[in-house]
Write an enzyme that holds these catalytic residues in place. Structure first.
Site, mmCIF file in Angstrom:
data_model
loop_
_atom_site.group_PDB
_atom_site.id
_atom_site.type_symbol
_atom_site.label_atom_id
_atom_site.label_comp_id
_atom_site.label_asym_id
_atom_site.label_seq_id
_atom_site.Cartn_x
_atom_site.Cartn_y
_atom_site.Cartn_z
ATOM 1 N N GLY A 1 -26.371 12.948 15.655
ATOM 2 C CA GLY A 1 -26.320 13.180 14.209
ATOM 3 C C GLY A 1 -24.906 12.895 13.722
ATOM 4 N N HIS A 2 -24.349 11.793 14.192
ATOM 5 C CA HIS A 2 -23.011 11.387 13.786
ATOM 6 C C HIS A 2 -22.779 9.937 14.233
ATOM 7 C CE1 HIS A 2 -22.377 13.157 17.899
ATOM 8 N NE2 HIS A 2 -21.859 11.959 18.047
#
Ligand code: T46
Length: 134
Positions: free
Chosen positions: A48-49
């Site tokens: 998630g990055h």
């Protein structure tokens, strides 16, 4: 999108299988760090990055998991399920890891020491940076 599969050499004999990966050979950068992800609950999502500069190679030493990559336009889903096949992930790609099997062990080789300043953890910021820097 800046990613690719890399098949690793395997030495197989009656004692089993030996797989290896050498920095700046099969791994296309000088490895500064390795880390591994284990005990992920089946519903867990990691990642998630994106990273500004970090390069990584990821593989499933045991079990399997799905790696989703996006450059903001395209998206690919890759199933990591072999201890002799890793995925190279270049800088600037959003990643999510999901659908871990209970026995999954994900090994990651990284081109730099841990540095929180290299992370882009907000999707909108990621898209804006991509527009600005291509
Ligand atoms: C990535 C995906 C695939 C450290 O202190 N040192 C480290 O080397 C790492 C990787 C993490 N940490 C700390 C930072 C956080 O406080 O461990 C905590 C959990 O890290 P994070 O939430 O970033 O974990 P993931 O699984 O979401 O992401 C990790 C890597 O951070 C990232 O680079 O690409 O695995």
């Amino acid at each position: 999108m800046n990613h690719r599969w890399i098949d690793l050499p395997r030495v197989i004999d009656d004692r089993g299988t030996l797989v290896f990966a050498e920095a700046e050979r099969q791994i296309p950068f000088a490895v500064k760090r390795a880390y591994w992800l284990v005990d992920a609950p089946p519903a867990a999502t990691r990642g998630g990055h994106a990273h500004v500069a970090l390069e990584q190679c990821l593989l499933a030493l045991k079990g399997s998991l799905t790696l989703d990559l996006s450059d903001g336009d395209e998206r690919v889903s890759l199933r990591l399920e072999s201890c002799s096949r890793m995925v190279y992930v270049g800088p600037g790609l959003w990643r999510e890891l999901r659908d871990f099997t209970p026995d999954a062990a994900c090994l990651v080789f990284a081109s730099a020491y841990y540095d929180e300043a290299d992370y882009i953890r907000d999707w909108e910021t990621f898209l804006l940076r991509r527009k600005a820097h291509g």
